[in-house]
Design a protein around this motif. Structure first.
Motif, PDB file in Angstrom:
ATOM      1  N   ILE A  52     -11.723   7.633  -1.757  1.00  0.00           N
ATOM      2  CA  ILE A  52     -12.662   6.504  -1.672  1.00  0.00           C
ATOM      3  C   ILE A  52     -11.969   5.195  -2.055  1.00  0.00           C
ATOM      4  O   ILE A  52     -12.128   4.159  -1.390  1.00  0.00           O
ATOM      5  CB  ILE A  52     -13.882   6.761  -2.578  1.00  0.00           C
ATOM      6  CG1 ILE A  52     -14.706   7.951  -2.051  1.00  0.00           C
ATOM      7  CG2 ILE A  52     -14.755   5.513  -2.669  1.00  0.00           C
ATOM      8  CD1 ILE A  52     -15.862   8.348  -2.954  1.00  0.00           C
ATOM      9  N   LEU A  53     -11.190   5.254  -3.134  1.00  0.00           N
ATOM     10  CA  LEU A  53     -10.497   4.057  -3.602  1.00  0.00           C
ATOM     11  C   LEU A  53      -9.521   3.533  -2.541  1.00  0.00           C
ATOM     12  O   LEU A  53      -9.476   2.325  -2.251  1.00  0.00           O
ATOM     13  CB  LEU A  53      -9.756   4.367  -4.901  1.00  0.00           C
ATOM     14  CG  LEU A  53      -8.953   3.206  -5.511  1.00  0.00           C
ATOM     15  CD1 LEU A  53      -9.882   2.038  -5.836  1.00  0.00           C
ATOM     16  CD2 LEU A  53      -8.209   3.671  -6.753  1.00  0.00           C
ATOM     17  N   CYS A  54      -8.754   4.443  -1.935  1.00  0.00           N
ATOM     18  CA  CYS A  54      -7.802   4.022  -0.905  1.00  0.00           C
ATOM     19  C   CYS A  54      -8.516   3.452   0.316  1.00  0.00           C
ATOM     20  O   CYS A  54      -8.042   2.477   0.932  1.00  0.00           O
ATOM     21  CB  CYS A  54      -6.935   5.209  -0.478  1.00  0.00           C
ATOM     22  SG  CYS A  54      -5.730   5.724  -1.730  1.00  0.00           S
ATOM     23  N   THR A  55      -9.654   4.038   0.660  1.00  0.00           N
ATOM     24  CA  THR A  55     -10.401   3.542   1.817  1.00  0.00           C
ATOM     25  C   THR A  55     -10.936   2.135   1.560  1.00  0.00           C
ATOM     26  O   THR A  55     -10.878   1.255   2.434  1.00  0.00           O
ATOM     27  CB  THR A  55     -11.562   4.494   2.147  1.00  0.00           C
ATOM     28  OG1 THR A  55     -11.059   5.815   2.353  1.00  0.00           O
ATOM     29  CG2 THR A  55     -12.310   4.031   3.376  1.00  0.00           C
ATOM     30  N   VAL A  56     -11.464   1.909   0.356  1.00  0.00           N
ATOM     31  CA  VAL A  56     -11.976   0.573   0.012  1.00  0.00           C
ATOM     32  C   VAL A  56     -10.830  -0.442   0.016  1.00  0.00           C
ATOM     33  O   VAL A  56     -10.974  -1.569   0.543  1.00  0.00           O
ATOM     34  CB  VAL A  56     -12.687   0.611  -1.356  1.00  0.00           C
ATOM     35  CG1 VAL A  56     -13.049  -0.803  -1.807  1.00  0.00           C
ATOM     36  CG2 VAL A  56     -13.941   1.475  -1.271  1.00  0.00           C
ATOM     37  N   LEU A  57      -9.681  -0.070  -0.576  1.00  0.00           N
ATOM     38  CA  LEU A  57      -8.531  -0.981  -0.565  1.00  0.00           C
ATOM     39  C   LEU A  57      -8.051  -1.249   0.860  1.00  0.00           C
ATOM     40  O   LEU A  57      -7.663  -2.375   1.208  1.00  0.00           O
ATOM     41  CB  LEU A  57      -7.396  -0.392  -1.396  1.00  0.00           C
ATOM     42  CG  LEU A  57      -7.604  -0.384  -2.912  1.00  0.00           C
ATOM     43  CD1 LEU A  57      -6.442   0.320  -3.604  1.00  0.00           C
ATOM     44  CD2 LEU A  57      -7.747  -1.813  -3.433  1.00  0.00           C
ATOM     45  N   PHE A  58      -8.093  -0.204   1.698  1.00  0.00           N
ATOM     46  CA  PHE A  58      -7.699  -0.368   3.096  1.00  0.00           C
ATOM     47  C   PHE A  58      -8.586  -1.411   3.782  1.00  0.00           C
ATOM     48  O   PHE A  58      -8.097  -2.309   4.483  1.00  0.00           O
ATOM     49  CB  PHE A  58      -7.796   0.976   3.815  1.00  0.00           C
ATOM     50  CG  PHE A  58      -7.361   0.938   5.249  1.00  0.00           C
ATOM     51  CD1 PHE A  58      -6.054   1.203   5.597  1.00  0.00           C
ATOM     52  CD2 PHE A  58      -8.266   0.626   6.251  1.00  0.00           C
ATOM     53  CE1 PHE A  58      -5.641   1.163   6.923  1.00  0.00           C
ATOM     54  CE2 PHE A  58      -7.871   0.576   7.581  1.00  0.00           C
ATOM     55  CZ  PHE A  58      -6.554   0.849   7.922  1.00  0.00           C
ATOM     56  N   GLY A  59      -9.889  -1.298   3.591  1.00  0.00           N
ATOM     57  CA  GLY A  59     -10.812  -2.275   4.185  1.00  0.00           C
ATOM     58  C   GLY A  59     -10.578  -3.679   3.655  1.00  0.00           C
ATOM     59  O   GLY A  59     -10.660  -4.660   4.408  1.00  0.00           O
ATOM     60  N   ALA A  60     -10.273  -3.795   2.362  1.00  0.00           N
ATOM     61  CA  ALA A  60     -10.038  -5.120   1.771  1.00  0.00           C
ATOM     62  C   ALA A  60      -8.782  -5.764   2.361  1.00  0.00           C
ATOM     63  O   ALA A  60      -8.773  -6.963   2.689  1.00  0.00           O
ATOM     64  CB  ALA A  60      -9.915  -4.991   0.253  1.00  0.00           C
ATOM     65  N   LEU A  92      -1.332  -1.480   5.069  1.00  0.00           N
ATOM     66  CA  LEU A  92      -2.316  -0.676   5.794  1.00  0.00           C
ATOM     67  C   LEU A  92      -1.749   0.703   6.136  1.00  0.00           C
ATOM     68  O   LEU A  92      -2.472   1.725   6.038  1.00  0.00           O
ATOM     69  CB  LEU A  92      -2.730  -1.410   7.078  1.00  0.00           C
ATOM     70  CG  LEU A  92      -3.552  -2.697   6.894  1.00  0.00           C
ATOM     71  CD1 LEU A  92      -3.819  -3.349   8.246  1.00  0.00           C
ATOM     72  CD2 LEU A  92      -4.874  -2.391   6.192  1.00  0.00           C
ATOM     73  N   VAL A  93      -0.499   0.766   6.519  1.00  0.00           N
ATOM     74  CA  VAL A  93       0.114   2.062   6.853  1.00  0.00           C
ATOM     75  C   VAL A  93       0.167   2.964   5.623  1.00  0.00           C
ATOM     76  O   VAL A  93      -0.167   4.154   5.688  1.00  0.00           O
ATOM     77  CB  VAL A  93       1.527   1.836   7.437  1.00  0.00           C
ATOM     78  CG1 VAL A  93       2.265   3.176   7.557  1.00  0.00           C
ATOM     79  CG2 VAL A  93       1.437   1.160   8.800  1.00  0.00           C
ATOM     80  N   VAL A  94       0.584   2.410   4.485  1.00  0.00           N
ATOM     81  CA  VAL A  94       0.659   3.204   3.263  1.00  0.00           C
ATOM     82  C   VAL A  94      -0.717   3.707   2.858  1.00  0.00           C
ATOM     83  O   VAL A  94      -0.906   4.899   2.532  1.00  0.00           O
ATOM     84  CB  VAL A  94       1.297   2.383   2.126  1.00  0.00           C
ATOM     85  CG1 VAL A  94       1.171   3.124   0.791  1.00  0.00           C
ATOM     86  CG2 VAL A  94       2.759   2.095   2.437  1.00  0.00           C
ATOM     87  N   TYR A 106     -10.274  12.918   8.372  1.00  0.00           N
ATOM     88  CA  TYR A 106     -11.120  11.724   8.243  1.00  0.00           C
ATOM     89  C   TYR A 106     -10.279  10.479   7.924  1.00  0.00           C
ATOM     90  O   TYR A 106     -10.657   9.362   8.254  1.00  0.00           O
ATOM     91  CB  TYR A 106     -12.158  11.944   7.145  1.00  0.00           C
ATOM     92  CG  TYR A 106     -13.196  12.956   7.503  1.00  0.00           C
ATOM     93  CD1 TYR A 106     -14.301  12.608   8.267  1.00  0.00           C
ATOM     94  CD2 TYR A 106     -13.079  14.283   7.067  1.00  0.00           C
ATOM     95  CE1 TYR A 106     -15.269  13.554   8.597  1.00  0.00           C
ATOM     96  CE2 TYR A 106     -14.026  15.237   7.392  1.00  0.00           C
ATOM     97  CZ  TYR A 106     -15.121  14.870   8.162  1.00  0.00           C
ATOM     98  OH  TYR A 106     -16.073  15.801   8.503  1.00  0.00           O
ATOM     99  N   GLY A 107      -9.152  10.671   7.276  1.00  0.00           N
ATOM    100  CA  GLY A 107      -8.312   9.541   6.932  1.00  0.00           C
ATOM    101  C   GLY A 107      -7.676   8.874   8.135  1.00  0.00           C
ATOM    102  O   GLY A 107      -7.267   7.700   8.077  1.00  0.00           O
ATOM    103  N   LEU A 108      -7.591   9.642   9.272  1.00  0.00           N
ATOM    104  CA  LEU A 108      -7.013   9.051  10.488  1.00  0.00           C
ATOM    105  C   LEU A 108      -7.932   8.011  11.128  1.00  0.00           C
ATOM    106  O   LEU A 108      -7.553   7.384  12.117  1.00  0.00           O
ATOM    107  CB  LEU A 108      -6.690  10.159  11.495  1.00  0.00           C
ATOM    108  CG  LEU A 108      -5.535  11.088  11.096  1.00  0.00           C
ATOM    109  CD1 LEU A 108      -5.350  12.178  12.146  1.00  0.00           C
ATOM    110  CD2 LEU A 108      -4.255  10.297  10.924  1.00  0.00           C
ATOM    111  N   ALA A 109      -9.127   7.850  10.581  1.00  0.00           N
ATOM    112  CA  ALA A 109      -9.994   6.753  11.050  1.00  0.00           C
ATOM    113  C   ALA A 109      -9.328   5.401  10.805  1.00  0.00           C
ATOM    114  O   ALA A 109      -9.762   4.376  11.351  1.00  0.00           O
ATOM    115  CB  ALA A 109     -11.343   6.824  10.340  1.00  0.00           C
ATOM    116  N   SER A 110      -8.290   5.394   9.988  1.00  0.00           N
ATOM    117  CA  SER A 110      -7.579   4.144   9.707  1.00  0.00           C
ATOM    118  C   SER A 110      -6.685   3.702  10.857  1.00  0.00           C
ATOM    119  O   SER A 110      -6.307   2.520  10.944  1.00  0.00           O
ATOM    120  CB  SER A 110      -6.730   4.308   8.441  1.00  0.00           C
ATOM    121  OG  SER A 110      -5.766   5.334   8.630  1.00  0.00           O
ATOM    122  N   THR A 111      -6.301   4.623  11.771  1.00  0.00           N
ATOM    123  CA  THR A 111      -5.308   4.282  12.793  1.00  0.00           C
ATOM    124  C   THR A 111      -5.773   3.208  13.781  1.00  0.00           C
ATOM    125  O   THR A 111      -4.957   2.370  14.185  1.00  0.00           O
ATOM    126  CB  THR A 111      -4.853   5.538  13.539  1.00  0.00           C
ATOM    127  OG1 THR A 111      -6.003   6.250  14.025  1.00  0.00           O
ATOM    128  CG2 THR A 111      -4.059   6.443  12.615  1.00  0.00           C
TER     129      THR A 111
END
Length: 372
Positions: A52-60, A92-94, A106-111
């Motif tokens: 969750i923390l990584c996803t929020v940071l990714f969005g920020a 973003l890649v990290v 689910y984490g691949l939603a970042s691609t």
């Protein structure tokens, strides 16, 4: 800063749209709800909380990139500096990799977001290579981990990247257009400054030289010939007043004619028409009360030469009582003595106690204003 100098606050639909840009771009973070939901389902585990923390940071970081790109466009920059671009995309890649490790497929939603970021900040070839690499990574990870079909995710990466590529191309065109408009405006201002400096030099250059010479002469004559010294000083005063009047008219935007200014414009106009000009270098001997009338004479005469004469040369002659424009052409014969331009010149001449004399030469044409 005075009230006149303070820029008025920008208002209107464009400003409201600009303020809504972060909100509109933030809507697309909706697709990060799936990895957040997956992390929430495993909130009792460290991987879920960190996911969750990584996803929020990714969005920020993604939103920070959008805001940076918006600020760059306002500064007419098509893309950020290379170091900043690598920093944003690298972050973003990290974070995307950590999301995948912690949350699985689910984490691949970042691609798709990483693909969009690459298109936003990198040149086309680099961005295309990065998007292709993301697609390969998605396909391989789905196949190796048996996460199902990767078609939807691959389509999302391609569709988002192509859409943002089109948006970036439109923005780049707009920035190029704005840059060209600003360059044209700067060139126009510079050309106007150059023209004004040139005209001001033509108006004042000779007059100030004559004033200086006469002042020196008057100083030497004080003890030798006081009467002549007084005459020189009176002439000096007249020349100074005429020069001041010419400068004031020039600064006011040429709303009124000045004799030096008309001679300058006549020289430029004749050169543009490829007519050899023979113009006087000085207007000092023309009395103050006749300078504006003679300026109109030069304007009317030179205009007729350019429009009708077919001449190869044009000459302007000035004396204390007359102004003449003559040419060696043949077309001036078509100028009717009762034309509106000459009629207006006759009215001005009559008001100054002068007359307009029109003569056909062999060859050529002469327009002269004479005060007896």
């Amino acid at each position: 800063m005075s009230q006149e100098e303070c820029p008025a606050p920008a208002t209107g639909p464009s400003v409201r749209m600009a303020r809504m840009t972060p909100l509109l771009s933030g809507i697309w973070l909706f697709f990060l709800l799936e990895p957040i939901g997956e992390g929430w389902r495993h909130r009792d585990e460290l991987s879920g909380v960190l996911g969750i923390l990584c996803t929020v940071l990714f969005g920020a970081v993604y939103m920070a990139l959008w805001l940076r790109s918006r600020a760059d466009r306002q500064r007419l920059m098509t893309q950020p500096a290379r170091r900043a671009a690598v920093l944003y995309v690298g972050s973003l890649v990290v974070l995307g990799a950590l999301m995948t490790v912690l949350l699985g497929g689910y984490g691949l939603a970042s691609t798709p977001y990483i693909g969009v970021a690459c298109v936003m900040v990198f040149p086309f070839r680099v961005a295309a290579t990065a998007v292709l690499a993301l697609i390969v990574v998605d396909v391989v990870l789905f196949a190796v981990n048996d996460w199902g079909s990767s078609t939807g995710l691959v389509f999302g990466v391609v569709a988002a990247s192509v859409a943002v590529l089109g948006l970036r191309m439109v923005m780049s065109r707009n920035i190029e257009l704005l840059s060209a408009q600003q360059e044209n405006a700067s060139l126009a201002v510079e050309n106007e400054r150059t023209r004004f400096a040139r005209d001001l030099h033509d108006i004042l250059g000779h007059s100030l030289t004559v004033i200086t010479v006469k002042a020196e002469l008057a100083q030497r004559l004080f003890d030798v010939d006081p009467e002549r010294a007084r005459t020189e000083i009176a002439d000096l005063e007249r020349l100074s007043r005429d020069a001041l009047a010419d400068v004031r008219r020039a600064v006011e935007g040429y709303r009124e004619l000045t004799l030096p200014g008309e001679l300058t414009r006549a020289r430029n106009a004749l050169a543009a028409a490829e007519i050899e000009a023979h113009l006087p270098n000085s207007t000092d001997e023309v009395p103050t009360e006749l300078r504006e009338l003679f300026a109109w004479t030069v304007r009317e005469g030179v205009t007729n030469v350019i429009r009708h004469s077919g001449a190869r040369t044009c000459e302007v002659r000035l004396t204390p009582t007359s102004a003449e424009v003559r040419d060696d052409g043949t077309g001036s014969d078509t100028v009717h003595p009762g034309g509106s331009g000459l009629a207006g010149l006759r009215e001005r001449a009559a008001g100054a106690g002068a007359t307009v004399v029109v003569r056909h030469l062999s060859p050529g044409f002469s327009l002269e204003v004479v005060r007896a």
